[in-house]
Structures are given as C-alpha cells and as structure tokens.
Write an enzyme that holds these catalytic residues in place. Structure first.
Site, PDB file in Angstrom:
ATOM      1  N   ASN A   1      46.098  90.625  -5.436  1.00  0.00           N
ATOM      2  CA  ASN A   1      46.575  89.846  -4.298  1.00  0.00           C
ATOM      3  C   ASN A   1      45.703  88.614  -4.063  1.00  0.00           C
ATOM      4  OD1 ASN A   1      48.690  91.698  -3.591  1.00  0.00           O
ATOM      5  ND2 ASN A   1      47.120  93.057  -2.758  1.00  0.00           N
TER       6      ASN A   1
ATOM      7  N   CYS B   1      54.302  95.232  -8.332  1.00  0.00           N
ATOM      8  CA  CYS B   1      54.819  93.957  -7.831  1.00  0.00           C
ATOM      9  C   CYS B   1      56.180  93.745  -8.485  1.00  0.00           C
ATOM     10  CB  CYS B   1      53.865  92.815  -8.170  1.00  0.00           C
ATOM     11  SG  CYS B   1      54.450  91.196  -7.608  1.00  0.00           S
ATOM     12  N   GLY B   2      57.246  93.854  -7.704  1.00  0.00           N
ATOM     13  CA  GLY B   2      58.593  93.795  -8.262  1.00  0.00           C
ATOM     14  C   GLY B   2      58.946  92.446  -8.858  1.00  0.00           C
TER      15      GLY B   2
ATOM     16  N   ASN C   1      53.285 100.772  -4.307  1.00  0.00           N
ATOM     17  CA  ASN C   1      52.407 100.280  -3.251  1.00  0.00           C
ATOM     18  C   ASN C   1      53.075 100.603  -1.907  1.00  0.00           C
ATOM     19  OD1 ASN C   1      54.468  98.419  -3.400  1.00  0.00           O
ATOM     20  ND2 ASN C   1      53.182  96.666  -3.852  1.00  0.00           N
TER      21      ASN C   1
ATOM     22  N   HIS D   1      54.850 100.524   1.670  1.00  0.00           N
ATOM     23  CA  HIS D   1      55.738  99.639   2.429  1.00  0.00           C
ATOM     24  C   HIS D   1      56.249 100.346   3.674  1.00  0.00           C
ATOM     25  CE1 HIS D   1      56.437  96.142  -0.241  1.00  0.00           C
ATOM     26  NE2 HIS D   1      56.139  97.000  -1.204  1.00  0.00           N
TER      27      HIS D   1
ATOM     28  N   GLU E   1      53.169  90.482   3.147  1.00  0.00           N
ATOM     29  CA  GLU E   1      52.574  91.225   2.043  1.00  0.00           C
ATOM     30  C   GLU E   1      51.101  91.523   2.297  1.00  0.00           C
ATOM     31  OE1 GLU E   1      53.583  90.630  -2.046  1.00  0.00           O
ATOM     32  OE2 GLU E   1      54.971  89.011  -1.531  1.00  0.00           O
ATOM     33  N   ARG E   2      50.746  92.751   2.031  1.00  0.00           N
ATOM     34  CA  ARG E   2      49.355  93.185   2.144  1.00  0.00           C
ATOM     35  C   ARG E   2      48.474  92.317   1.243  1.00  0.00           C
ATOM     36  NH1 ARG E   2      47.714  98.972  -0.437  1.00  0.00           N
ATOM     37  NH2 ARG E   2      48.710  97.896  -2.174  1.00  0.00           N
TER      38      ARG E   2
ATOM     39  N   CYS F   1      59.629  89.201  -1.789  1.00  0.00           N
ATOM     40  CA  CYS F   1      58.809  90.318  -2.267  1.00  0.00           C
ATOM     41  C   CYS F   1      59.745  91.328  -2.919  1.00  0.00           C
ATOM     42  CB  CYS F   1      58.044  90.955  -1.111  1.00  0.00           C
ATOM     43  SG  CYS F   1      57.088  92.419  -1.587  1.00  0.00           S
ATOM     44  N   GLY F   2      59.574  91.550  -4.214  1.00  0.00           N
ATOM     45  CA  GLY F   2      60.467  92.441  -4.946  1.00  0.00           C
ATOM     46  C   GLY F   2      60.359  93.890  -4.511  1.00  0.00           C
TER      47      GLY F   2
ATOM     48  N   GLY G   1      59.137  94.863  -1.737  1.00  0.00           N
ATOM     49  CA  GLY G   1      59.553  94.880  -0.335  1.00  0.00           C
ATOM     50  C   GLY G   1      61.061  94.979  -0.209  1.00  0.00           C
TER      51      GLY G   1
END
Length: 288
Positions: free
Chosen positions: A72, A81-82, A162, A164, A215-216, A224-225, A227
């Site tokens: 990040n 990460c999508g 991750n 969500h 996003e964290r 955000c994929g 997300g």
C-alpha cells in the site's frame, strides 16, 4: 543509488507501480521493499505516485512460475488486490507469457483476456472472523454498530484475501468529506486488529450497485477490485443482490460473479491499461 525500471499500470483509475523482480537477488528485493523506499515510490510529488506497488518475482511452484506481493501507499503489505491482479494479467500477456496465473500469500490467482476485458478468478471469500480478522463476537453482521451514521441501513464484513467491511446506504450521494472522515475512523476501528477497507455502497437494482472505497493504507481511491467483490458478495449474502453484479465506481465499472451455493471462486472483470515505463533511483539498490 541504482536505477531500477518500473511499469505504470492502471485499472479504472486505480493505479499501480509494478517492478518485475524476476531477476533480482533476495538482497535487492529486501532493499526495494524497505518502508522508506516504498513510501518514496508511492509519493505523487516526490516519487512516481500510485495507490499500490506490485512486486513480481519467481515462484518455485509447479502451478505457476510467478509470485506477486502487493504494498500500500503507507508501506504496509496487502494480501490481495483485485484491480492490481487484473493489471498483472495484462502485464504478463504483454510480456508474451502463456501462463496467465500467479501465486500470492492468499492463494493462486488465474486470469484471462477477452478483447479489452481482463478477468481474474480470486479465491473464495471468507466470513470467518479469525480470517478477516475481526473480533469473533461480531460474526460479520452490523459491524460498527457503535458508530452513528446517517442513512446507513446495514453492514457486513468478509475477507477477499484482505479485510473488507461494506456499509449499505439508502443513497449513493455520500459527500466526499464525509467519506474521508468516516473512512479514516473506521479503518482503525478496534474491532479490526489489522485495520479494514471500507466500502460505501448503495443498490440501484439487485444486479447493480454504486460504490466508494476507502482503502486501508491508501485512503479514498477511484476504484478497488477487492472492494467491489466484497460489496457484491456482502450484498448477495444479505440477499440484497444477485450475481452477476455490476459495480459502478468513480473510475469505472467492473462485473463481479459469485456462486454462493457452491462457495465458488470470485470472477472479477473489467478493463486495465499499461500507461508507461520509466526509471527510478532506489537508494542502496545494487544490481547483481
């Protein structure tokens, strides 16, 4: 200092700096991912600038020769990460690779390309509190019940590699300053020991939702994929939506498909692009 090549990629405005480290030594990799170097790379004024940094290395597994790590903006590491995964599939294809798959710390990811659509199969979601992770008494539902938020209907949490948490609202028109304020508070909520990504979602139809994501480790991003996957899956789990789900974000739209009955892998589809390549100087980075 040493000059290192990078590749700038984007997927729906979610932007990435990718380093192809398949010929890097372990010492070179360790130096590249030092927090101070990651912070410099991600800095939009003093470095290159990006939402996430992607490191591609070799993988000894027989399933795929590629291993990926995601970092990040704040230097912390992410398990998934999508949109970054879709950007990697594009990069591998541009390199002439036939095996469009890679290993991450959270599992194997495979991809495919059809015209301008780049898709990835992500591992199935987890609703296990210990794997998200979050405090076990919550059981995913109605997280942040101690926080008073206007027009908030309900929420749910899951892991897409991750953590969500998705908050569902009556209207998608949540002011930017309100999203920033809530995102900063909720990311660090005590119920999530490793922090959490926050989705602000509203349903248009059972197959269409609008989403903003904090996003964290990165803050508000255009898209955000994972997300989008989490918001869709949480909506399906709450019987508010049905697969496939079109997820509309500031940077564009993705499609999420998931079979709840069979706990299948998640199919995430959308566009991604190669932007440019360049050279950056990395302190103490010496070529082998």
């Amino acid at each position: 200092m040493c000059k290192v090549q990078f590749y700038k990629m984007e997927a729906l405005g979610n932007d990435f700096v990718l380093f192809d480290g398949r010929d890097f030594s372990q010492d070179q990799i360790s130096n590249l991912i030092k927090k101070e170097n990651l912070l410099h790379i991600a800095d939009r004024r003093l470095g290159i600038g990006c939402d996430q940094i992607i490191l591609l290395t070799c993988n000894p597994s027989s399933k795929t020769p590629h291993f990926i790590r995601f970092f990040n903006q704040d230097g912390s590491e992410a398990g998934a990460c999508g949109n970054g995964s879709r950007a990697i599939i594009l990069y591998l294809s541009l390199c002439g690779e036939k095996n469009l798959s890679f290993q991450t710390s959270e599992g194997l990811i495979t991809g495919k390309i059809s015209g301008e659509t780049i898709s990835v199969f992500l591992p199935p979601p987890s609703f296990d509190a210990s794997k998200i992770p979050m405090k076990p008494h919550l059981k995913g539902k109605d997280v942040f019940s101690d926080i008073k938020i206007k027009t908030w209907q309900q929420s749910y949490a899951c892991s897409i590699g991750n953590p969500h948490a998705t908050l569902f609202f009556e209207t998608p028109d949540i002011a930017l300053n309100e999203r920033k304020k809530l995102g900063k508070i909720l990311e660090h909520h005590a119920d999530f020991p490793e922090r959490v990504n926050i989705g602000f979602a509203s349903l248009v139809t059972p197959h269409h939702l609008k989403l903003y994501v904090w996003e964290r480790g990165a803050g508000m991003t255009y898209a955000c994929g994972t997300g989008a996957c989490a918001a869709s899956i949480n909506a399906i789990f709450l019987e508010m939506a049905q697969s496939p789900v079109k997820v509309e974000m500031e940077g564009g739209t993705v499609c999420v498909e998931w079979d709840r009955k069979n706990a299948s892998p998640i199919l995430l589809s959308g566009t991604a692009h190669f932007c440019y390549q360049g050279i950056i100087k990395i302190p103490s980075f010496t070529r082998g």
